[in-house]
Design a protein around this motif. Structure first.
Motif, PDB file in Angstrom:
ATOM      1  N   GLU A   1      -4.664   6.627   6.599  1.00 36.16           N
ATOM      2  CA  GLU A   1      -5.086   7.649   5.645  1.00 36.16           C
ATOM      3  C   GLU A   1      -6.379   8.334   6.023  1.00 36.16           C
ATOM      4  O   GLU A   1      -7.160   7.849   6.833  1.00 36.16           O
ATOM      5  N   GLU A   2      -6.551   9.475   5.415  1.00 29.63           N
ATOM      6  CA  GLU A   2      -7.749  10.285   5.560  1.00 29.63           C
ATOM      7  C   GLU A   2      -8.961   9.470   5.080  1.00 29.63           C
ATOM      8  O   GLU A   2      -8.872   8.772   4.073  1.00 29.63           O
ATOM      9  N   PHE A   3     -10.065   9.555   5.780  1.00 31.71           N
ATOM     10  CA  PHE A   3     -11.284   8.851   5.377  1.00 31.71           C
ATOM     11  C   PHE A   3     -11.988   9.652   4.285  1.00 31.71           C
ATOM     12  O   PHE A   3     -12.211  10.851   4.413  1.00 31.71           O
ATOM     13  N   LEU A   4     -12.315   8.977   3.200  1.00 31.04           N
ATOM     14  CA  LEU A   4     -13.055   9.636   2.118  1.00 31.04           C
ATOM     15  C   LEU A   4     -14.480   9.113   2.124  1.00 31.04           C
ATOM     16  O   LEU A   4     -14.706   7.913   2.263  1.00 31.04           O
TER      17      LEU A   4
ATOM     18  N   GLU B   1     -18.421   3.991  -4.165  1.00 24.80           N
ATOM     19  CA  GLU B   1     -17.262   3.328  -4.786  1.00 24.80           C
ATOM     20  C   GLU B   1     -17.617   2.652  -6.102  1.00 24.80           C
ATOM     21  O   GLU B   1     -18.748   2.227  -6.301  1.00 24.80           O
TER      22      GLU B   1
ATOM     23  N   LYS C   1     -19.905  -5.486  -1.478  1.00 25.48           N
ATOM     24  CA  LYS C   1     -18.910  -6.233  -0.698  1.00 25.48           C
ATOM     25  C   LYS C   1     -19.441  -6.857   0.588  1.00 25.48           C
ATOM     26  O   LYS C   1     -18.879  -7.834   1.063  1.00 25.48           O
TER      27      LYS C   1
ATOM     28  N   LYS D   1      -4.352   0.662   7.164  1.00 31.02           N
ATOM     29  CA  LYS D   1      -4.157  -0.375   6.144  1.00 31.02           C
ATOM     30  C   LYS D   1      -2.831  -1.086   6.336  1.00 31.02           C
ATOM     31  O   LYS D   1      -1.777  -0.439   6.317  1.00 31.02           O
TER      32      LYS D   1
ATOM     33  N   ILE E   1     -11.434   0.222   9.486  1.00 29.15           N
ATOM     34  CA  ILE E   1     -12.033   1.560   9.549  1.00 29.15           C
ATOM     35  C   ILE E   1     -12.658   1.682  10.934  1.00 29.15           C
ATOM     36  O   ILE E   1     -13.547   0.902  11.291  1.00 29.15           O
TER      37      ILE E   1
ATOM     38  N   ALA F   1      -6.480   9.683  -1.063  1.00 27.92           N
ATOM     39  CA  ALA F   1      -6.566  10.212   0.299  1.00 27.92           C
ATOM     40  C   ALA F   1      -5.173  10.547   0.831  1.00 27.92           C
ATOM     41  O   ALA F   1      -4.213   9.821   0.567  1.00 27.92           O
TER      42      ALA F   1
ATOM     43  N   VAL G   1      -7.606  -3.966   5.902  1.00 32.04           N
ATOM     44  CA  VAL G   1      -8.029  -2.571   6.065  1.00 32.04           C
ATOM     45  C   VAL G   1      -9.015  -2.463   7.225  1.00 32.04           C
ATOM     46  O   VAL G   1     -10.002  -3.190   7.281  1.00 32.04           O
TER      47      VAL G   1
ATOM     48  N   ILE H   1      -8.844   4.595  -4.258  1.00 26.97           N
ATOM     49  CA  ILE H   1      -8.813   3.920  -2.956  1.00 26.97           C
ATOM     50  C   ILE H   1      -7.674   2.901  -2.958  1.00 26.97           C
ATOM     51  O   ILE H   1      -6.968   2.749  -1.986  1.00 26.97           O
ATOM     52  N   GLU H   2      -7.531   2.175  -4.051  1.00 27.03           N
ATOM     53  CA  GLU H   2      -6.474   1.171  -4.128  1.00 27.03           C
ATOM     54  C   GLU H   2      -6.254   0.751  -5.575  1.00 27.03           C
ATOM     55  O   GLU H   2      -7.122   0.917  -6.419  1.00 27.03           O
TER      56      GLU H   2
ATOM     57  N   VAL I   1      -8.671   5.309   9.113  1.00 27.13           N
ATOM     58  CA  VAL I   1      -8.458   4.227   8.136  1.00 27.13           C
ATOM     59  C   VAL I   1      -7.034   3.693   8.302  1.00 27.13           C
ATOM     60  O   VAL I   1      -6.066   4.432   8.102  1.00 27.13           O
TER      61      VAL I   1
ATOM     62  N   LYS J   1       0.850  -1.213   0.000  1.00 21.48           N
ATOM     63  CA  LYS J   1       0.000   0.000   0.000  1.00 21.48           C
ATOM     64  C   LYS J   1       0.874   1.248   0.000  1.00 21.48           C
ATOM     65  O   LYS J   1       0.531   2.263  -0.615  1.00 21.48           O
TER      66      LYS J   1
END
Ligand code: AMP
Ligand code: GLY
Length: 423
Positions: A191-194, A198, A220, A149, A161, A122, A159, A288-289, A147, A107
Motif C-alpha cells: 500500500e501507499e505510504f501515509l 497515529e 510502539k 503487509k 516499511i 491508503a 508489516v 491504517i488497520e 509498505v 488485511k
C-alpha cells in the motif's frame, strides 16, 4: 452473573478491574489470567484456543457471559463454536464471529471492506505467488517508502516499511515464496505510504448501534524518541491531545459510522469491539488497520476513563440493545507506562521476582506478564507491568506513574522515560 474473560495480558487485567466494579458481577473467571487478575477473580488454567475445555468450564461453573480479550480465539471461531453448540448457544460472547474477525484476520479482506464502503484508507493492491511479477511492477509505480503487509495474522510483525525499491522487491518475494511470515504471508498487501500522526479509536457495537469509547495514543517503539524495534506498545495516553472535536467528528462521520453500517450491509456477525488504527494526514483521518479486539496497552487507559457499568454494556451488546444504554466517561486524562523485561522485544528472561508492588500509591499497576509463585509475583512475559495514573493533564498523570515505577523492581527492568514526549 458469572463472567469468563479470555486472555492473560494487561488488557485483561484492566477489563477485570473494570468488570469487578459492577454490581451485576457475581463471579469473574479469567482463562488463563495473570497475577493481577488473580486479585480480582479466579484464574483458570485453560488455553485461550482450547474451545472444548472452555465449554466444559462454562457449563460446570454456570458462566453467563464470555468476554474475549485477544484476537486469536475470535479468528479461530470461538463465537461460532458457542452458537453451533446446543448447550452454549444462549450464552453471549463479546467478540465477533469468524466472518467478522476477518477484519483483523485478513488485511486484504479489510481493504476490500473499506473500498466497498468508501472508508478512507491508503491505496493498495494485493499479490500472491500467481502474480508476483505484477507486484514488482506495482512497487515500481509507487514512491518510497514501500509498505508491505502479510495478509494474515503475524503476531504484530507482519508489516514492513522499506526505503529501498530493490529491498522491497526481495522482501515481497521472501514473504510470498519463502514463507517469511509462514502462511500469513502467502498473500501480501502493498500500500501507499501515509505520513502523519497515529491514534487508536475504540468502538463497541452490537452489530447495529455503536458507542465510541475513549481514544488513545500508543507508543510502539522500544526506544526513547520513538526509536528502535516495534513492540506491542510501551505506553499510552487517553484522550489524545491533538484529536480535537472537529477531527473526531470526521472520524465518526467518515470512518466509525460507515464501518458499523458496512458491517450491517455485509451481514458480518459482529458483537464486540472494533479497534480502528488511524492516521491523521493533514487534518483528515485514514484507516491504517482494523483489529477486532481492544488494544494493549490502550485498554489500560481506556477502561479507567469509562464510568458506565461495563458488565451491563456487555449484556446489552449480547441482547442487541446497546442503543438503550448511555456511555458515561471520566473527563480526566489517564496515562500508562509499560515496564518490560530487559531484551524485549527480542529474547528476554522470565521468572524474575517483582518487588515493590505493595508500595504503589496513586497509580494502578495493571499486570501484563506476571505469574505467582506462593506469595511471590514473578515476571512472565516481555511486557510486565502497565503503571497507570489519572491526572488533570498528561504531565500530572505521567509524573505519578514514573514515581511508582521507581518503587517496582525486578532484574533487568526497563521502561521508556519519555512517554508523551511528542505532545
Ligand atoms: P499495522 O499492523 O497495519 O497497524 O501496521 C503497523 C504499523 O505500520 C502501523 O502502526 C503504522 O505505523 C505503519 N503503517 C502501516 N500502514 C501504513 C501506511 N499505509 N503508511 C504509513 N505507515 C503505515
Ligand atoms: N497496542 C497495539 C495493539 O494492541 O495492537
Amino acid at each position: 452473573m458469572n463472567v469468563l474473560l479470555i486472555g492473560s495480558g494487561g488488557r485483561e487485567h484492566a477489563l477485570s478491574w473494570k468488570m469487578a466494579q459492577s454490581p451485576k458481577l457475581d463471579k469473574l473467571f479469567i482463562a488463563p489470567g495473570n497475577a493481577g487478575t488473580a486479585l480480582l477473580g479466579e484464574n483458570v488454567p485453560i488455553k485461550e484456543t482450547d474451545f472444548d475445555a472452555i465449554k466444559a468450564f462454562v457449563l460446570d461453573n454456570n458462566v453467563q457471559l464470555v468476554v474475549v480479550g485477544p484476537e486469536a480465539p475470535l479468528v479461530a471461531g470461538i463465537h461460532d463454536f458457542f452458537l453451533a453448540d446446543a448447550d452454549l448457544k444462549n450464552i453471549p460472547v463479546i467478540g465477533p464471529q469468524k466472518a467478522g474477525a476477518e477484519l483483523e484476520g485478513s488485511k486484504e479482506f479489510a481493504k476490500e471492506f473499506m473500498m466497498r464502503h468508501n472508508i478512507p484508507t491508503a491505496a493498495y493492491q494485493s499479490f500472491h505467488a500467481g502474480n508476483l511479477d505484477e507486484g514488482y511492477t506495482f512497487l515500481e509505480s509507487l514512491k518510497a517508502p514501500y509498505v508491505l503487509k502479510a495478509d494474515g495474522l503475524a503476531a504484530g510483525k507482519g508489516v514492513l516499511i522499506i526505503e529501498d525499491l530493490e529491498e522491497a522487491k526481495r522482501e515481497l518475494r521472501s514473504m510470498i515464496m519463502d514463507n517469511k511470515f509462514g502462511s500469513a504471508g502467502a498473500k501480501v498487501v502493498i500500500e501507499e505510504f501515509l505520513s502523519g500522526i497515529e491514534m487508536s479509536c475504540f468502538v463497541l457495537t452490537d452489530g447495529k448501534s455503536y458507542k465510541i469509547l475513549p481514544n488513545a495514543k500508543d507508543y510502539k517503539r522500544i526506544g526513547e524518541g520513538d526509536t528502535g524495534l516495534n513492540t506491542g506498545g510501551m505506553g499510552a495516553i487517553s484522550p489524545v491531545p491533538f484529536a480535537d472535536a472537529e477531527f473526531l467528528q470526521k472520524v465518526e462521520d467518515r470512518i466509525v459510522r460507515p464501518t458499523v453500517e458496512g458491517i450491517q450491509k455485509d451481514e458480518l456477525p459482529y458483537k464486540g469491539f472494533v479497534f480502528i488504527g488511524l492516521i491523521r494526514v493533514g487534518n483528515d483521518p485514514f484507516v491504517i488497520e482494523y483489529n477486532v479486539r481492544l488494544g494493549d496497552p490502550e485498554t489500560e487507559v481506556v477502561m479507567p476513563r469509562i464510568k458506565s457499568d461495563m458488565v451491563e454494556m456487555f449484556q446489552m451488546v449480547g441482547e442487541g440493545r446497546l442503543d438503550e444504554v448511555e456511555l458515561e466517561l471520566d473527563p480526566r486524562t489517564v496515562c500508562t507506562v509499560m515496564m518490560v523485561s530487559g531484551g524485549y522485544p527480542e529474547a528476554y528472561e522470565k521468572g524474575k521476582e517483582i518487588t515493590g508492588l505493595k508500595d504503589i500509591r496513586n497509580s494502578i499497576a495493571f499486570h501484563a506478564g506476571t505469574t505467582t509463585d506462593g506469595d511471590k509475583v514473578l515476571t512472565n512475559g516481555g511486557r510486565v507491568i502497565a503503571m497507570t495514573s489519572y491526572g488533570n493533564n498528561p504531565e500530572e498523570a505521567l509524573a505519578k506513574s514514573y514515581t511508582n515505577l521507581e518503587k517496582v523492581n525486578f532484574d533487568k527492568k526497563y521502561y521508556r522515560g519519555d512517554i508523551g514526549f511528542d505532545l
